[in-house]
Design a protein around this motif. Sequence first.
Motif, PDB file in Angstrom:
ATOM      1  N   GLN A 108       0.746  -1.296  -0.025  1.00  0.00           N
ATOM      2  CA  GLN A 108       0.091  -0.017   0.046  1.00  0.00           C
ATOM      3  C   GLN A 108       0.762   1.258   0.029  1.00  0.00           C
ATOM      4  O   GLN A 108       0.481   2.304  -0.563  1.00  0.00           O
ATOM      5  N   LEU A 109       1.937   1.136   0.783  1.00  0.00           N
ATOM      6  CA  LEU A 109       2.881   2.446   0.707  1.00  0.00           C
ATOM      7  C   LEU A 109       3.894   2.281  -0.517  1.00  0.00           C
ATOM      8  O   LEU A 109       4.501   3.514  -0.650  1.00  0.00           O
ATOM      9  N   LYS A 110       3.730   1.274  -1.200  1.00  0.00           N
ATOM     10  CA  LYS A 110       4.753   1.398  -2.411  1.00  0.00           C
ATOM     11  C   LYS A 110       6.071   1.748  -2.028  1.00  0.00           C
ATOM     12  O   LYS A 110       6.695   2.375  -2.798  1.00  0.00           O
ATOM     13  N   ASP A 111       6.662   1.071  -1.094  1.00  0.00           N
ATOM     14  CA  ASP A 111       7.891   1.171  -0.408  1.00  0.00           C
ATOM     15  C   ASP A 111       9.184   0.531  -1.358  1.00  0.00           C
ATOM     16  O   ASP A 111       9.204  -0.816  -0.989  1.00  0.00           O
ATOM     17  N   PRO A 112       9.780   1.244  -1.994  1.00  0.00           N
ATOM     18  CA  PRO A 112      10.864   0.608  -2.684  1.00  0.00           C
ATOM     19  C   PRO A 112      11.811  -0.309  -1.933  1.00  0.00           C
ATOM     20  O   PRO A 112      12.668  -0.938  -2.389  1.00  0.00           O
ATOM     21  N   ASP A 113      12.327   0.565  -0.560  1.00  0.00           N
ATOM     22  CA  ASP A 113      13.091   0.094   0.280  1.00  0.00           C
ATOM     23  C   ASP A 113      12.796  -1.339   0.922  1.00  0.00           C
ATOM     24  O   ASP A 113      13.758  -1.956   1.238  1.00  0.00           O
ATOM     25  N   ALA A 114      11.609  -1.771   0.600  1.00  0.00           N
ATOM     26  CA  ALA A 114      10.915  -3.041   1.080  1.00  0.00           C
ATOM     27  C   ALA A 114      11.255  -4.233   0.199  1.00  0.00           C
ATOM     28  O   ALA A 114      11.360  -5.417   0.387  1.00  0.00           O
ATOM     29  N   VAL A 115      11.745  -3.747  -1.089  1.00  0.00           N
ATOM     30  CA  VAL A 115      12.199  -4.791  -2.056  1.00  0.00           C
ATOM     31  C   VAL A 115      12.982  -5.938  -1.733  1.00  0.00           C
ATOM     32  O   VAL A 115      12.581  -7.486  -1.680  1.00  0.00           O
ATOM     33  N   PRO A 116      14.049  -5.820  -0.853  1.00  0.00           N
ATOM     34  CA  PRO A 116      15.140  -6.916  -0.335  1.00  0.00           C
ATOM     35  C   PRO A 116      14.092  -7.713   0.514  1.00  0.00           C
ATOM     36  O   PRO A 116      14.525  -9.104   0.317  1.00  0.00           O
ATOM     37  N   TRP A 117      13.610  -7.143   1.491  1.00  0.00           N
ATOM     38  CA  TRP A 117      12.787  -7.780   2.313  1.00  0.00           C
ATOM     39  C   TRP A 117      11.610  -8.955   1.733  1.00  0.00           C
ATOM     40  O   TRP A 117      11.381 -10.020   2.046  1.00  0.00           O
ATOM     41  N   LEU A 118      10.820  -8.295   0.891  1.00  0.00           N
ATOM     42  CA  LEU A 118       9.769  -8.968   0.077  1.00  0.00           C
ATOM     43  C   LEU A 118      10.476 -10.148  -0.692  1.00  0.00           C
ATOM     44  O   LEU A 118       9.988 -11.439  -0.695  1.00  0.00           O
ATOM     45  N   LEU A 139       4.990  -6.639  -4.418  1.00  0.00           N
ATOM     46  CA  LEU A 139       5.921  -6.184  -5.381  1.00  0.00           C
ATOM     47  C   LEU A 139       5.348  -5.874  -6.579  1.00  0.00           C
ATOM     48  O   LEU A 139       5.950  -4.931  -7.257  1.00  0.00           O
ATOM     49  N   GLY A 140       4.139  -6.327  -7.023  1.00  0.00           N
ATOM     50  CA  GLY A 140       3.590  -5.915  -8.207  1.00  0.00           C
ATOM     51  C   GLY A 140       2.927  -4.260  -7.811  1.00  0.00           C
ATOM     52  O   GLY A 140       2.827  -3.697  -8.901  1.00  0.00           O
ATOM     53  N   LYS A 141       2.586  -3.917  -6.777  1.00  0.00           N
ATOM     54  CA  LYS A 141       1.919  -2.524  -6.377  1.00  0.00           C
ATOM     55  C   LYS A 141       3.436  -1.679  -6.298  1.00  0.00           C
ATOM     56  O   LYS A 141       3.119  -0.436  -6.907  1.00  0.00           O
ATOM     57  N   ILE A 142       4.573  -1.998  -5.975  1.00  0.00           N
ATOM     58  CA  ILE A 142       5.586  -1.197  -5.899  1.00  0.00           C
ATOM     59  C   ILE A 142       6.212  -0.764  -7.406  1.00  0.00           C
ATOM     60  O   ILE A 142       6.368   0.345  -7.635  1.00  0.00           O
ATOM     61  N   ARG A 143       6.203  -1.647  -8.252  1.00  0.00           N
ATOM     62  CA  ARG A 143       6.327  -1.273  -9.804  1.00  0.00           C
ATOM     63  C   ARG A 143       7.754  -0.582  -9.932  1.00  0.00           C
ATOM     64  O   ARG A 143       7.745   0.226 -10.969  1.00  0.00           O
ATOM     65  N   THR A 144       8.650  -1.024  -9.260  1.00  0.00           N
ATOM     66  CA  THR A 144      10.055  -0.589  -9.717  1.00  0.00           C
ATOM     67  C   THR A 144      10.787  -1.478 -10.316  1.00  0.00           C
ATOM     68  O   THR A 144      10.359  -2.703 -10.390  1.00  0.00           O
ATOM     69  N   VAL A 150      12.651  -9.281  -9.126  1.00  0.00           N
ATOM     70  CA  VAL A 150      12.421 -10.292  -8.181  1.00  0.00           C
ATOM     71  C   VAL A 150      10.992 -10.931  -8.396  1.00  0.00           C
ATOM     72  O   VAL A 150      11.029 -12.046  -8.499  1.00  0.00           O
ATOM     73  N   LEU A 151      10.171 -10.266  -8.854  1.00  0.00           N
ATOM     74  CA  LEU A 151       8.661 -10.786  -9.109  1.00  0.00           C
ATOM     75  C   LEU A 151       8.837 -11.769 -10.276  1.00  0.00           C
ATOM     76  O   LEU A 151       8.298 -13.027 -10.385  1.00  0.00           O
ATOM     77  N   ALA A 152       9.696 -11.629 -11.468  1.00  0.00           N
ATOM     78  CA  ALA A 152       9.840 -12.243 -12.398  1.00  0.00           C
ATOM     79  C   ALA A 152      10.657 -13.500 -12.046  1.00  0.00           C
ATOM     80  O   ALA A 152      10.483 -14.713 -12.540  1.00  0.00           O
ATOM     81  N   GLN A 153      11.724 -13.370 -11.300  1.00  0.00           N
ATOM     82  CA  GLN A 153      12.617 -14.574 -10.805  1.00  0.00           C
ATOM     83  C   GLN A 153      11.722 -15.406  -9.975  1.00  0.00           C
ATOM     84  O   GLN A 153      11.884 -16.680 -10.243  1.00  0.00           O
ATOM     85  N   LEU A 155       8.206 -15.973 -10.144  1.00  0.00           N
ATOM     86  CA  LEU A 155       7.270 -16.367 -11.078  1.00  0.00           C
ATOM     87  C   LEU A 155       7.741 -17.530 -11.915  1.00  0.00           C
ATOM     88  O   LEU A 155       7.255 -18.598 -12.305  1.00  0.00           O
ATOM     89  N   THR A 156       9.272 -17.453 -12.164  1.00  0.00           N
ATOM     90  CA  THR A 156       9.819 -18.420 -13.222  1.00  0.00           C
ATOM     91  C   THR A 156      10.467 -19.488 -12.488  1.00  0.00           C
ATOM     92  O   THR A 156      10.532 -20.516 -12.748  1.00  0.00           O
ATOM     93  N   SER A 157      10.631 -19.582 -11.269  1.00  0.00           N
ATOM     94  CA  SER A 157      11.098 -20.467 -10.484  1.00  0.00           C
ATOM     95  C   SER A 157      10.190 -21.005  -9.267  1.00  0.00           C
ATOM     96  O   SER A 157      10.530 -22.006  -8.621  1.00  0.00           O
ATOM     97  N   ALA A 158       9.077 -20.467  -9.156  1.00  0.00           N
ATOM     98  CA  ALA A 158       7.958 -21.066  -8.195  1.00  0.00           C
ATOM     99  C   ALA A 158       7.600 -22.370  -8.684  1.00  0.00           C
ATOM    100  O   ALA A 158       7.412 -22.416  -9.853  1.00  0.00           O
ATOM    101  N   PRO A 159       7.205 -23.174  -7.499  1.00  0.00           N
ATOM    102  CA  PRO A 159       6.659 -24.386  -8.044  1.00  0.00           C
ATOM    103  C   PRO A 159       5.228 -24.272  -8.444  1.00  0.00           C
ATOM    104  O   PRO A 159       4.702 -23.238  -8.122  1.00  0.00           O
ATOM    105  N   GLN A 160       4.543 -25.182  -9.088  1.00  0.00           N
ATOM    106  CA  GLN A 160       3.162 -25.141  -9.565  1.00  0.00           C
ATOM    107  C   GLN A 160       2.259 -24.892  -8.577  1.00  0.00           C
ATOM    108  O   GLN A 160       2.235 -25.569  -7.841  1.00  0.00           O
TER     109      GLN A 160
END
Length: 160
Positions: A108-118, A139-144, A150-153, A155-160
């Motif tokens: 909700q805060l769109k906090d780019p500093d939180a990307v490593p934690w997420l 991560l989808g809301k942060i949009r950086t 990170v989100l792409a990585q 989604l490509t490595s997540a189990p079904q």
Amino acid sequence: MSQVRAVVLVVALVMTVGLPAQSQNGGRRPLAAADVDAITQLVMLEDTRQFDEAVLTRLLKSAHPEVRRRAVVATGRIVSPAGKALLVSARKDDDGDIVATVAFATGQLKDPDAVPWLSDLLMTGGTPPAIGREAAQALGKIRTPAARTVLAQYLTSAPQ
């Protein structure tokens, strides 16, 4: 006499219906009057978008997990940059529902500093699905670019 019997039946039904709900909440204790007052205060802050650091800080340390969870939600929905520090302090809560809610509020805060934690939440094995879902949505809301990577990585490595 039939009205008294109807009232007794309604009370018995309410008590019977209420019992399974209490056992489904993970054994959490019911809200006390002070907890209800605290949640009411949080809803008022949220509705008026007032960031009251003292109140939010105090309620983020509440003994009742639902009050803490609602304090996290309010912090995210108020959308004040000052809320970032409060959310960072709530990341280490022992309750998984609260950690998932912190991920939601961070989005909700769109906090780019939180990307490593997420990212850590998503890439670490054993993260509960509810927390992972909220982390991915945040991560989808942060949009950086970093959040998208990170989100792409994930989604490509997540189990079904």
